[in-house]
Design an enzyme around this catalytic site. Structure first.
Site, PDB file in Angstrom:
ATOM      1  N   ASP A 228     -14.111   6.719 -28.900  1.00 40.56           N
ATOM      2  CA  ASP A 228     -13.128   7.331 -28.241  1.00 40.56           C
ATOM      3  C   ASP A 228     -11.951   7.658 -29.409  1.00 40.56           C
ATOM      4  O   ASP A 228     -10.821   6.887 -28.853  1.00 40.56           O
ATOM      5  CB  ASP A 228     -12.903   7.762 -27.440  1.00 40.56           C
ATOM      6  CG  ASP A 228     -12.502   8.939 -26.486  1.00 40.56           C
ATOM      7  OD1 ASP A 228     -11.578  10.008 -27.670  1.00 40.56           O
ATOM      8  OD2 ASP A 228     -11.006   9.051 -25.371  1.00 40.56           O
TER       9      ASP A 228
ATOM     10  N   HIS B  17      -3.069   8.240 -30.704  1.00 38.76           N
ATOM     11  CA  HIS B  17      -1.900   9.152 -30.932  1.00 38.76           C
ATOM     12  C   HIS B  17      -0.693   7.491 -30.606  1.00 38.76           C
ATOM     13  O   HIS B  17      -0.612   6.308 -31.208  1.00 38.76           O
ATOM     14  CB  HIS B  17      -1.707   9.330 -28.583  1.00 38.76           C
ATOM     15  CG  HIS B  17      -2.879   9.957 -28.365  1.00 38.76           C
ATOM     16  ND1 HIS B  17      -2.289  11.573 -29.324  1.00 38.76           N
ATOM     17  CD2 HIS B  17      -3.350  10.032 -28.249  1.00 38.76           C
ATOM     18  CE1 HIS B  17      -3.725  11.786 -28.701  1.00 38.76           C
ATOM     19  NE2 HIS B  17      -4.513  10.936 -27.859  1.00 38.76           N
TER      20      HIS B  17
ATOM     21  N   PRO C 150      -4.917  11.119 -24.040  1.00 36.41           N
ATOM     22  CA  PRO C 150      -5.974   9.993 -23.800  1.00 36.41           C
ATOM     23  C   PRO C 150      -6.346   9.213 -24.634  1.00 36.41           C
ATOM     24  O   PRO C 150      -5.848   9.523 -25.862  1.00 36.41           O
ATOM     25  CB  PRO C 150      -7.270  10.712 -23.037  1.00 36.41           C
ATOM     26  CG  PRO C 150      -7.047  12.489 -24.068  1.00 36.41           C
ATOM     27  CD  PRO C 150      -5.457  12.209 -23.255  1.00 36.41           C
TER      28      PRO C 150
END
Length: 134
Positions: free
Chosen positions: A15, A19, A29
């Site tokens: 994933d 960020h 997330p």
């Protein structure tokens, strides 16, 4: 690990969500793990006596099969999508060395074994020895 051993878990993924620190503070997330996903998986598999063949199957062959893609295997007539790895290199994960803009990872400071050397997509080198090839 039992789910991997008995086939209940058949795909591994990431994933990767690169960020900024500001985005993370606002609750975005995901983690930055694309650069070390293979090394982390490979290290854990070795620690638990699981094979490189099983790891490759879970990272490429099985996802391709599930998506109906003619990929994830080395066979005449298929695209030359390959990842070349050094299975012996040990490295301590340092997010400050990431190529990604995101530096957030729970694996900072962990020593892992295995390193991606070259990535080839469609017969074209895209990553080679630490450098993105454009």
């Amino acid at each position: 690990m039992e789910g991997i051993r008995d086939g209940m878990v058949d795909v591994l993924a990431t994933d990767h969500a690169p960020h900024s620190p500001e985005d993370k503070e606002k609750g975005s997330p995901g983690i930055s793990n694309m650069e070390y996903a293979f090394a982390v998986y490979h290290t854990v598999f070795k620690e638990h006596g699981l094979s490189l063949q099983r790891l490759s199957q879970m990272l490429s062959a099985q996802p391709a099969r599930m998506l109906g893609l003619a990929a994830g295997r080395i066979r005449e007539g298929l695209e030359a999508d390959l990842v070349l790895v050094d299975l012996e290199t040990e490295e301590t994960i340092d997010p400050l060395k990431f190529l990604s803009k995101g530096k957030n990872t729970p694996f900072a400071g962990r020593t892992v074994k295995g390193k991606i050397i070259t990535t080839i997509k469609g017969g074209i080198v895209k990553y080679d020895h630490g450098q993105i090839v454009r």
